[in-house]
Every structure is written in C-alpha cells, then in structure tokens.
Scaffold this active site. Structure first.
Site, PDB file in Angstrom:
ATOM      1  N   CYS A   1       9.656   1.765   3.454  1.00  0.00           N
ATOM      2  CA  CYS A   1      10.599   0.675   3.740  1.00  0.00           C
ATOM      3  C   CYS A   1      12.012   1.208   3.868  1.00  0.00           C
ATOM      4  O   CYS A   1      12.898   0.504   4.327  1.00  0.00           O
ATOM      5  CB  CYS A   1      10.534  -0.379   2.657  1.00  0.00           C
ATOM      6  SG  CYS A   1      11.136   0.235   1.093  1.00  0.00           S
TER       7      CYS A   1
ATOM      8  N   PHE B   1       0.808  -1.223   0.000  1.00  0.00           N
ATOM      9  CA  PHE B   1       0.000   0.000   0.000  1.00  0.00           C
ATOM     10  C   PHE B   1       0.842   1.275   0.000  1.00  0.00           C
ATOM     11  O   PHE B   1       0.361   2.336  -0.374  1.00  0.00           O
ATOM     12  CB  PHE B   1      -0.936   0.006   1.235  1.00  0.00           C
ATOM     13  CG  PHE B   1      -0.248   0.406   2.512  1.00  0.00           C
ATOM     14  CD1 PHE B   1      -0.064   1.746   2.832  1.00  0.00           C
ATOM     15  CD2 PHE B   1       0.244  -0.540   3.405  1.00  0.00           C
ATOM     16  CE1 PHE B   1       0.588   2.136   4.000  1.00  0.00           C
ATOM     17  CE2 PHE B   1       0.900  -0.164   4.567  1.00  0.00           C
ATOM     18  CZ  PHE B   1       1.071   1.177   4.858  1.00  0.00           C
TER      19      PHE B   1
ATOM     20  N   LYS C   1      -1.289  -7.124  -9.218  1.00  0.00           N
ATOM     21  CA  LYS C   1      -2.226  -7.220  -8.092  1.00  0.00           C
ATOM     22  C   LYS C   1      -1.801  -6.164  -7.078  1.00  0.00           C
ATOM     23  O   LYS C   1      -0.946  -6.387  -6.229  1.00  0.00           O
ATOM     24  CB  LYS C   1      -2.137  -8.627  -7.493  1.00  0.00           C
ATOM     25  CG  LYS C   1      -3.370  -9.128  -6.766  1.00  0.00           C
ATOM     26  CD  LYS C   1      -3.826  -8.271  -5.616  1.00  0.00           C
ATOM     27  CE  LYS C   1      -3.048  -8.452  -4.336  1.00  0.00           C
ATOM     28  NZ  LYS C   1      -3.472  -7.492  -3.285  1.00  0.00           N
TER      29      LYS C   1
ATOM     30  N   SER D   1       5.413  -6.951   3.305  1.00  0.00           N
ATOM     31  CA  SER D   1       6.031  -7.250   4.606  1.00  0.00           C
ATOM     32  C   SER D   1       6.833  -8.553   4.526  1.00  0.00           C
ATOM     33  O   SER D   1       6.578  -9.407   3.675  1.00  0.00           O
ATOM     34  CB  SER D   1       4.936  -7.355   5.663  1.00  0.00           C
ATOM     35  OG  SER D   1       4.005  -8.339   5.265  1.00  0.00           O
TER      36      SER D   1
ATOM     37  N   ARG E   1      -5.704  -1.741  -0.428  1.00  0.00           N
ATOM     38  CA  ARG E   1      -5.954  -0.461   0.263  1.00  0.00           C
ATOM     39  C   ARG E   1      -5.883   0.721  -0.697  1.00  0.00           C
ATOM     40  O   ARG E   1      -6.511   1.736  -0.484  1.00  0.00           O
ATOM     41  CB  ARG E   1      -4.915  -0.235   1.348  1.00  0.00           C
ATOM     42  CG  ARG E   1      -4.633  -1.430   2.199  1.00  0.00           C
ATOM     43  CD  ARG E   1      -4.909  -1.126   3.663  1.00  0.00           C
ATOM     44  NE  ARG E   1      -4.715  -2.326   4.465  1.00  0.00           N
ATOM     45  CZ  ARG E   1      -5.694  -3.144   4.809  1.00  0.00           C
ATOM     46  NH1 ARG E   1      -6.942  -2.911   4.449  1.00  0.00           N
ATOM     47  NH2 ARG E   1      -5.443  -4.206   5.540  1.00  0.00           N
TER      48      ARG E   1
HETATM   49  P1  NAD Z   1       1.628  -6.646   3.045  1.00  0.00           P
HETATM   50  O1  NAD Z   1       2.658  -7.715   3.109  1.00  0.00           O
HETATM   51  O2  NAD Z   1       0.520  -6.679   4.047  1.00  0.00           O
HETATM   52  O3  NAD Z   1       0.897  -6.670   1.605  1.00  0.00           O
HETATM   53  C1  NAD Z   1       1.613  -6.651   0.415  1.00  0.00           C
HETATM   54  C2  NAD Z   1       0.814  -7.378  -0.655  1.00  0.00           C
HETATM   55  O4  NAD Z   1       0.620  -8.729  -0.254  1.00  0.00           O
HETATM   56  C3  NAD Z   1      -0.574  -6.791  -0.888  1.00  0.00           C
HETATM   57  O5  NAD Z   1      -0.837  -6.764  -2.268  1.00  0.00           O
HETATM   58  C4  NAD Z   1      -1.487  -7.746  -0.142  1.00  0.00           C
HETATM   59  O6  NAD Z   1      -2.763  -7.857  -0.735  1.00  0.00           O
HETATM   60  C5  NAD Z   1      -0.762  -9.065  -0.215  1.00  0.00           C
HETATM   61  N1  NAD Z   1      -0.987  -9.918   0.965  1.00  0.00           N
HETATM   62  C6  NAD Z   1      -1.182  -9.486   2.242  1.00  0.00           C
HETATM   63  N2  NAD Z   1      -1.342 -10.546   3.062  1.00  0.00           N
HETATM   64  C7  NAD Z   1      -1.245 -11.654   2.285  1.00  0.00           C
HETATM   65  C8  NAD Z   1      -1.319 -13.056   2.574  1.00  0.00           C
HETATM   66  N3  NAD Z   1      -1.529 -13.524   3.801  1.00  0.00           N
HETATM   67  N4  NAD Z   1      -1.164 -13.910   1.546  1.00  0.00           N
HETATM   68  C9  NAD Z   1      -0.942 -13.454   0.293  1.00  0.00           C
HETATM   69  N5  NAD Z   1      -0.874 -12.141  -0.027  1.00  0.00           N
HETATM   70  C10 NAD Z   1      -1.019 -11.247   0.961  1.00  0.00           C
HETATM   71  O7  NAD Z   1       2.405  -5.260   3.064  1.00  0.00           O
HETATM   72  P2  NAD Z   1       1.787  -3.796   3.156  1.00  0.00           P
HETATM   73  O8  NAD Z   1       1.276  -3.579   4.533  1.00  0.00           O
HETATM   74  O9  NAD Z   1       0.888  -3.508   2.007  1.00  0.00           O
HETATM   75  O10 NAD Z   1       3.120  -2.923   2.928  1.00  0.00           O
HETATM   76  C11 NAD Z   1       3.992  -2.554   3.955  1.00  0.00           C
HETATM   77  C12 NAD Z   1       5.199  -3.470   4.014  1.00  0.00           C
HETATM   78  O11 NAD Z   1       5.885  -3.470   2.768  1.00  0.00           O
HETATM   79  C13 NAD Z   1       6.235  -3.017   5.031  1.00  0.00           C
HETATM   80  O12 NAD Z   1       6.718  -4.136   5.718  1.00  0.00           O
HETATM   81  C14 NAD Z   1       7.329  -2.379   4.174  1.00  0.00           C
HETATM   82  O13 NAD Z   1       8.610  -2.375   4.766  1.00  0.00           O
HETATM   83  C15 NAD Z   1       7.281  -3.256   2.982  1.00  0.00           C
HETATM   84  N6  NAD Z   1       7.884  -2.609   1.807  1.00  0.00           N
HETATM   85  C16 NAD Z   1       9.070  -3.093   1.346  1.00  0.00           C
HETATM   86  C17 NAD Z   1       9.685  -2.493   0.260  1.00  0.00           C
HETATM   87  C18 NAD Z   1      10.984  -3.026  -0.277  1.00  0.00           C
HETATM   88  O14 NAD Z   1      11.310  -2.711  -1.421  1.00  0.00           O
HETATM   89  N7  NAD Z   1      11.737  -3.816   0.463  1.00  0.00           N
HETATM   90  C19 NAD Z   1       9.077  -1.399  -0.351  1.00  0.00           C
HETATM   91  C20 NAD Z   1       7.859  -0.940   0.140  1.00  0.00           C
HETATM   92  C21 NAD Z   1       7.265  -1.559   1.217  1.00  0.00           C
END
Ligand code: NAD
Length: 499
Positions: free
Chosen positions: A281, A149, A173, A226, A177
């Site tokens: 991140c 998000f 995908k 995450s 949010r």
């Molecule tokens: P998230 O892991 O909750 O969701 C990311 C994606 O995964 C979304 O599209 C979501 O629909 C999907 N998802 C969520 N739960 C799932 C599940 N149980 N099974 C399968 N798919 C699922 O992350 P978020 O809250 O949207 O984003 C924040 C996180 O992303 C933070 O931890 C941040 O550090 C990380 N982030 C990392 C980078 C990087 O390049 N390393 C960049 C941006 C954000």
C-alpha cells in the site's frame, strides 16, 4: 492436503462449516492448503468466549500485560526464520522482504512493552474548590482486526499488539490467502503468557466479516484492505454503533525535481515500485518528474535497472528481487490494466506481460512494466494496480506536480526527491497525503509515530499503531470528585462553571 482451521481458546479448533478456501503456492499455481471459512455462529461463539476471557485480562495490571508483550517480542525474534518462511510460502515475497514484514510488526510489539505509559490518564488537582478531576483509559472489551494478504505478519501485529496491551480481547480475521502466520503468532502469544481466549483467530471470508460487523459484543473494528471494502466496513460498523478505523488502497506518487540526484531517485523508484511485486500500500506507482529533461534522464536510468530485475520464487534465495503476485486473478487484472494503458495511448517502455519462468509456467509471475507519458484520465493512473507497474506522468512545474497529487483520490504515501530544502518543506506542508517522504521513497513511519493515509486511503479518525492506537483501543472515562466537606451547603441545581 494441509487444512488450516481456527485458533480458539488457546488451541487450533476445527471449523464446522464444511466450507474452505484454497491457499495457493503463488510460484507454482498449485493449491498447497485449504483454510476453513467460519460461519456466523462460529464467530458468535468465539466472541462469547473472548468476552469471558477479557474480564480477567482487563483486570491484569498493565505492567503484567506489558510483560506478555516482552516475552512475545522475544519469541518473535527466536522464531523469525519460521515466521518469514510462513509469510513467503503463502504470499510469495522474497525471504528478506518477509523478514522485513515480521520486523515492522515486531517493532509495534516493542512499543507495546511500554503500554502502561500510554494508558495513564490525566489528573487535575483542585479543578474547583476541593474538587479533583481525573480521566482513565479503559479497554473497550472485545475488538476485531480484519487484515489483508499483503503483509501477513506486520498488519496482524499492528492490530493485535496495541489492542491486547490495552486490555482488550481480539478476534483476528486474517486474509484467507495467507492465514498461517496469524495462527503461528497466536501460538507464540499463548507461549508468552496470554490467557486462552483473549486472542481468537477466526478464519473466513465475507460471511465471517459481516458476522463481526453485526455482533453486538464486538466494540471496535480495525480493518486494512482495499478501499471499497474499507468504506463498506466503516459504514456498516458505524451504523451498528462500533468504533471503526478502516485503511484502504493507495496510489502513491513521487515527485522528482530537476535538482534531484537522478541515480538515487532511479534506485529508489525501482525498489519502491517493484519491491514485493508492487503489492504494497506504500509502493510508489507514479513517478512525477518535473520538466522533460528530468523525465528523459529518469527513463534513461530506470530502463537498465528494471531490465536487470530478477523475478522468481522465494526458494531461489536472496538473488531474487521480487516474487509472483498473489493469485491468477491478480495476474490477469494487472496484465489487463497494462493492455488498457497501451490502448489508451501511454508509451509502454518495458512490457512485463509475457513474462514466463522455466519450471514455473503456471505460477502467478508478472514481469516489471514501465509506462511513460501517462495522463490522469487513463485507467492505469486512476486504478490502484497493485502489481509491478510504474507509470511516469510528465509535468512542467512543481506546482503542476503538486496539483496532480492533491487531486488524486488516494492519500496514503508520497515522496519528493530534491536537493532544495525549501521545496521539500513546502511540499510536506501543503500536500494532502498522510505520510510524506523527503528523499525517502517509502515513508512508513517508525512504530512510535502513527501510520495512516488521507482521502480514500483511510476511513475513521485515528491512525494505526503509536499513540493513536491506544486512543482507538481504549475509551476515556473522566471522574469529577469531591469529598463531604465540599457539599456541606447542600445540593446544587444549576449546571455551572467551577468557581
Ligand atoms: P481486500 O479488501 O480484498 O481484503 C481485505 C480483508 O477484507 C480480507 O481479510 C478479506 O477476507 C476481507 N474481505 C474481502 N472482501 C470482502 C467483502 N466483500 N466483504 C467483507 N470482507 C471482505 O484486500 P487485499 O486484496 O487482501 O489487500 C490488498 C489491499 O489492501 C490493497 O488495496 C492495499 O492497498 C490495501 N492495503 C492498505 C494498507 C493501508 O494501511 N492503507 C496496508 C496494506 C494493504
């Protein structure tokens, strides 16, 4: 109430699942739209159409594909204000920050205008007698991007631009949010000349993600989110024989040496710690001063700067420093972690838990918090807080500060503020973190380098964007060729070195 569906075959396409997720206005706490959550069958149908469209797209010469990127970049610029507004409306970040979100994605599109240069293979004339060898980079087919998000424009663009420029079709995908920016980007790509079906935006939650991971036609998965989900997706994708690169969470430290310019270090920490409400991140969430004198000097400078921060809705204009966090759950989690820090003995210098804004009492606002005397056993140190909370861990030497970072599970970004080039060089050489800043707080590399963390911040071998992206989104085929004069002597049965 606005309903957001999917973008399939060049047009918005109504979902059939009957399942929706709420999209909040984070500033007011109200539900402002609903997004359709696709079923596995809808995903499979979108993939099938993408596979059909990919054949013609892969056969389109790379320069023509690059021209679509050129037009796309121009359209992103023309629509910058609308895209930034879409980002802010669903995410809550300020408009200048939302423009930055679009801009850092646009820069990857700009690099993809030069994709033909990245797609050239290698050639060896006369690798053996009358034998030539050459390699080609060919697209994978249908690939998928699953995005978080917190950067609704930048990360979808990091995924789609190199994947498409390399001749793949993509299933995107986005986060449930903040899906609207991806829908708009898909429209712009169509306007730029991308054939229908080559980019399919399929909205959804875990059900559609699992369907992507199990779909046999999908060849590769690029994920950002995450760490627990990154690790899960990497494992399931790899088990199913897919190429995967999965970028996860972070805990980014900044060392402040005694010789650093303390005012500049404090300015940098405030921007990198609290910008976008800490939902980056690459946010700096841990300040690591070396020596108590440095630590005290830093706190003295941080406190007035943090107390002056203005928290509010993006609609209040450029005057706001950061907006709300994404959901009520995120707000409760952040406040809970701040409370745990107090219970576990950290010194809460500034408490943002009771922040409230008149007229926006139900919004997901969290005020800035600052901790001093944090130790590595505390939850506020171990967990990625992903909120406006900065923790100061005091150390007594450079080696102790470096060791702290080396032992942390995450390795996305880190930074050092110092006036000593030798210390900075040593730090950059030794630290086990993927992106390093020297007197630079958020070292997100420019788009012609690559982006990627180490340790639990990334699973997979290749980074995002830049040259690695073209390696990830293509497979190499190597041809060894000779012509009839070379096989006059008849067949060869031994597998031998070239003479
Ligand atoms: P998230 O892991 O909750 O969701 C990311 C994606 O995964 C979304 O599209 C979501 O629909 C999907 N998802 C969520 N739960 C799932 C599940 N149980 N099974 C399968 N798919 C699922 O992350 P978020 O809250 O949207 O984003 C924040 C996180 O992303 C933070 O931890 C941040 O550090 C990380 N982030 C990392 C980078 C990087 O390049 N390393 C960049 C941006 C954000």
């Amino acid at each position: 109430m606005q309903e957001i569906h999917h973008y399939i075959d060049g047009t918005e396409s109504k979902g059939t699942s009957g399942r929706f997720a709420d999209i909040y206005n984070p500033a007011t706490g109200e539900v402002q739209a609903k997004v359709a959550l696709a079923t596995a069958a809808e995903l499979d149908a979108a993939v099938e159409k993408a596979a059909a469209a990919q054949v013609g797209w892969a056969a389109t010469n790379p320069q023509r594909r690059a021209r679509v990127m050129m037009k796309f970049a121009a359209l992103i610029n023309e629509n910058m204000d609308e895209l930034a507004e879409l980002v802010s409306r669903e995410h809550g970040k300020t408009l200048p920050d939302a423009r930055g979100d679009v801009q850092r994605g646009l820069e990857v599109v700009e690099v993809c205008m030069g994709a033909p240069n990245m797609l050239k293979g290698e050639y060896m004339n006369d690798g053996g007698p009358g034998i030539d060898l050459y390699s080609m980079r060919q697209p994978l087919g249908v690939v998928a991007g699953i995005t978080p998000f917190n950067f609704p424009a930048m990360i979808p663009l990091w995924k789609m631009a190199p994947a498409l420029a390399s001749g793949n079709a993509m299933i995107l995908k986005p986060s449930e949010r903040c899906p609207s920016t991806s829908m708009k980007l898909a429209e712009l790509l169509k306007e730029a000349g991308l054939p229908d079906g080559v980019l399919q935006v399929v909205n959804g939650d875990k059900e559609v993600v699992d369907a992507i991971l199990d779909n046999e036609t999908v060849q590769a998965v690029g994920f950002v989110g995450s760490t627990p989900i990154a690790q899960y997706i990497y494992g399931r994708a790899a088990t199913n024989g897919k190429r995967a690169q999965c970028f996860g969470g972070a805990k980014n430290h900044m060392i402040i040496m005694p010789d650093a310019d303390m005012d500049k270090a404090a300015d940098a920490l405030v921007g990198a710690g609290y910008g976008a409400a800490g939902e980056r991140c690459m946010a700096i969430s841990v300040a690591v001063p070396v020596g108590d004198k440095t630590a005290d000097a830093l706190i003295e400078r941080l406190v007035p700067r943090i107390e002056a921060l203005k928290v509010g809705p993006y609609t209040a204009g450029d005057d706001v420093d950061f907006g709300p966090v994404i959901t009520q759950q995120a707000k409760d989690r952040i406040n809970g972690l701040v409370s745990s820090g107090v219970e576990q003995g950290a010194n809460l210098v500034i408490d943002g838990r009771d922040f409230s804004l008149q007229g926006y009492e139900d919004g997901f606002f969290v005020g800035p918090s600052l901790f001093d005397n944090v130790t590595p056993d505390m939850d506020i140190y171990k967990e990625e807080i992903f909120g406006p909370v900065l923790s100061q861990v005091r150390t007594q030497s450079y080696d102790e500060a470096l060791d702290l970072i080396m032992k942390n599970n995450y390795g996305n970004g880190t930074s050092i503020f110092t006036a000593d080039g030798d210390t900075a060089r040593d730090f950059a050489n030794k630290v086990n973190v993927g992106m390093v800043g020297i007197n630079f707080p958020i070292p997100v590399p420019l788009s012609y380098f690559t982006f990627g963390g180490w340790k639990k911040s990334a699973f997979g071998d290749l980074n995002q964007y830049g040259p690695d992206a073209f390696r990830f989104y293509t497979k190499t085929k190597t041809v060894t060729a000779r012509w009839f004069s070379g096989i006059k002597e008849g067949g060869e049965f031994a597998f031998k070195a070239m003479d």
